[in-house]
Design a protein around this motif. Structure first.
Motif, short mmCIF file in Angstrom:
data_model
loop_
_atom_site.label_atom_id
_atom_site.label_comp_id
_atom_site.label_asym_id
_atom_site.label_seq_id
_atom_site.Cartn_x
_atom_site.Cartn_y
_atom_site.Cartn_z
N ARG A 181 36.40 15.97 -26.06
CA ARG A 181 35.52 15.62 -24.93
C ARG A 181 34.22 16.40 -25.01
N TYR A 182 34.32 17.67 -25.41
CA TYR A 182 33.14 18.53 -25.43
C TYR A 182 32.66 18.87 -26.84
N GLY A 183 33.32 18.37 -27.86
CA GLY A 183 32.83 18.54 -29.22
C GLY A 183 32.89 19.94 -29.79
N PHE A 184 34.00 20.65 -29.53
CA PHE A 184 34.16 21.97 -30.14
C PHE A 184 35.64 22.28 -30.32
N GLY A 185 35.92 23.29 -31.13
CA GLY A 185 37.29 23.73 -31.34
C GLY A 185 37.33 25.24 -31.50
N VAL A 186 38.50 25.83 -31.24
CA VAL A 186 38.66 27.27 -31.41
C VAL A 186 39.75 27.53 -32.45
N TYR A 187 39.59 28.64 -33.15
CA TYR A 187 40.52 29.03 -34.22
C TYR A 187 41.08 30.40 -33.90
N ALA A 188 42.42 30.46 -33.76
CA ALA A 188 43.11 31.72 -33.48
C ALA A 188 44.42 31.69 -34.26
N PRO A 189 44.41 32.03 -35.54
CA PRO A 189 45.56 31.84 -36.43
C PRO A 189 46.81 32.62 -36.05
N TYR A 190 46.67 33.69 -35.27
CA TYR A 190 47.83 34.51 -34.92
C TYR A 190 48.29 34.31 -33.48
N ALA A 191 47.69 33.33 -32.81
CA ALA A 191 48.05 33.10 -31.41
C ALA A 191 49.46 32.56 -31.26
N PHE A 192 50.01 31.91 -32.30
CA PHE A 192 51.38 31.39 -32.19
C PHE A 192 52.39 32.53 -32.15
N GLU A 193 52.00 33.72 -32.62
CA GLU A 193 52.86 34.90 -32.54
C GLU A 193 52.61 35.69 -31.27
N ASP A 194 51.34 35.74 -30.88
CA ASP A 194 50.95 36.51 -29.69
C ASP A 194 49.75 35.83 -29.06
N VAL A 195 49.95 35.21 -27.89
CA VAL A 195 48.88 34.44 -27.25
C VAL A 195 47.73 35.32 -26.77
N CYS A 196 47.92 36.63 -26.84
CA CYS A 196 46.84 37.54 -26.46
C CYS A 196 45.91 37.86 -27.63
N GLN A 197 46.22 37.33 -28.81
CA GLN A 197 45.35 37.54 -29.97
C GLN A 197 44.00 36.86 -29.72
N PRO A 198 42.92 37.44 -30.24
CA PRO A 198 41.58 36.91 -29.93
C PRO A 198 41.25 35.64 -30.71
N VAL A 199 40.37 34.85 -30.15
CA VAL A 199 39.81 33.68 -30.84
C VAL A 199 38.89 34.20 -31.94
N GLU A 200 39.13 33.77 -33.18
CA GLU A 200 38.38 34.31 -34.31
C GLU A 200 37.14 33.50 -34.65
N SER A 201 37.13 32.22 -34.31
CA SER A 201 35.94 31.42 -34.56
C SER A 201 35.90 30.23 -33.63
N VAL A 202 34.70 29.72 -33.41
CA VAL A 202 34.48 28.53 -32.59
C VAL A 202 33.59 27.59 -33.37
N ILE A 203 34.03 26.34 -33.51
CA ILE A 203 33.25 25.35 -34.23
C ILE A 203 32.71 24.30 -33.26
N VAL A 204 31.43 23.97 -33.42
CA VAL A 204 30.78 22.92 -32.63
C VAL A 204 30.40 21.82 -33.62
N PHE A 205 30.79 20.57 -33.31
CA PHE A 205 30.62 19.51 -34.30
C PHE A 205 30.05 18.24 -33.68
N GLU A 206 29.60 17.34 -34.57
CA GLU A 206 29.04 16.07 -34.13
C GLU A 206 30.15 15.02 -34.01
N LYS A 207 29.85 13.91 -33.36
CA LYS A 207 30.83 12.82 -33.22
C LYS A 207 31.21 12.31 -34.60
N GLY A 208 32.52 12.11 -34.80
CA GLY A 208 33.00 11.62 -36.08
C GLY A 208 33.24 12.68 -37.13
N TYR A 209 33.01 13.96 -36.78
CA TYR A 209 33.25 15.04 -37.74
C TYR A 209 34.70 15.08 -38.16
#
Length: 217
Positions: A181-209
Motif C-alpha cells: 500500500r505504501y511502497g516500502f519494506g523492512v528487513y530484520a533477519p533475526y526478528a523470528f528469534e527475538d522480535v525486539c531485534q532492530p530493523v536493519e534496513s528499509v527499502i522504498v520501491f516503485e510500483k511493479g518492483y
C-alpha cells in the motif's frame, strides 16, 4: 655597470637602516589553508560516476557533488509512497540522485539482484534501464520516517505494530514485511528469534518492483 646617482644611493641606504623592503621586492603569497589544499587534491583525484560512463570522470563534472566526508550530509528521509524518500525520488537518473545527495557514490552490482546500483554509504540506490531509480534501500545511521516515526534501527515488534495500524494488509516475508500500500519494506533477519531485534534496513520501491505487488506488470 652604470653608477647610481648619489641621491638614489642615499635613499637606499636610509631604507636599509630602517628595515624597509625594497620597492622591487614582491610580497610573499600567503600559504593556502590545509583544508583548501585537501579539497583541491580531491577535485584533481576524484573518481566520478556519470550516466553511462564507467571510466574516471572529470573533476569539473563532479565538483559540485564533491563531499569532503565519507558520509552524505542528509540523514533524514521521509517516505512518500511510490514517489521516493526524502531527496531521493523514484525515476531519478544517476546524476540527479548524486546531485540530490550532494555525494559521489560508488557504483556496484549485486549477485542477488544483478541491476546497476550506487552505494551512497547510507543507502543503496538501484536503477533499471535506461538508468532510472527504481528502489532505494537504507542502512542504519540515518532516519527513515513513516507517518513521523523512524523505522530504521527500531525494535521489529514496535515497527510492525505501528505499520499495521496504517496498513492491515502488510505481508510477512520471513525476515521482515512489505507494505504494498505504501511502497516500502523492512528487513530484520533475526526478528523470528527475538522480535525486539532492530530493523536493519528499509527499502522504498516503485510500483511493479516486486512481481507480487498489486497492479504490477
Amino acid at each position: 655597470m652604470t653608477k647610481l646617482p648619489e641621491h638614489i644611493r642615499e635613499e637606499l641606504k636610509r631604507k636599509d637602516k630602517l628595515g624597509e623592503p625594497a620597492k622591487s621586492a614582491k610580497p610573499a603569497k600567503p600559504a593556502k589553508p590545509a583544508c583548501v589544499q585537501a579539497t583541491a587534491f580531491m577535485q584533481r583525484n576524484t573518481t566520478c560516476w556519470e550516466p553511462g560512463v564507467t571510466e574516471r570522470g572529470s573533476a569539473a563534472a563532479c565538483s559540485k557533488r564533491l563531499h569532503p566526508t565519507d558520509f552524505p550530509a542528509c540523514k533524514r528521509f521521509v517516505i512518500a509512497p511510490y514517489v521516493g524518500a526524502g531527496v531521493i525520488l523514484l525515476g531519478m537518473s544517476r546524476e540527479e540522485a548524486a546531485d540530490a545527495m550532494q555525494f559521489i557514490p560508488r557504483p556496484f552490482r549485486t549477485f542477488q539482484q544483478p541491476l546497476d546500483s550506487d552505494d551512497f554509504s547510507c543507502c543503496f540506490v538501484s536503477y533499471q534501464p535506461p538508468g532510472v531509480c527504481e528502489a532505494v534501500e537504507f542502512h542504519p545511521n540515518v532516519e527513515v520516517l513513516f507517518y513521523g516515526k523512524n523505522l530504521l534501527g527500531q525494535p521489529y515488534q514496535e515497527v510492525e505494530a505501528f505499520v499495521r495500524e496504517h496498513d492491515p494488509d502488510w505481508q510477512a516475508t520471513g525476515d521482515g514485511f512489505t507494505s504494498f500500500r505504501y511502497g516500502f519494506g523492512v528487513y530484520a533477519p533475526y526478528a523470528f528469534e527475538d522480535v525486539c531485534q532492530p530493523v536493519e534496513s528499509v527499502i522504498v520501491f516503485e510500483k511493479g518492483y516486486y512481481a507480487q505487488a498489486p497492479g504490477s506488470g
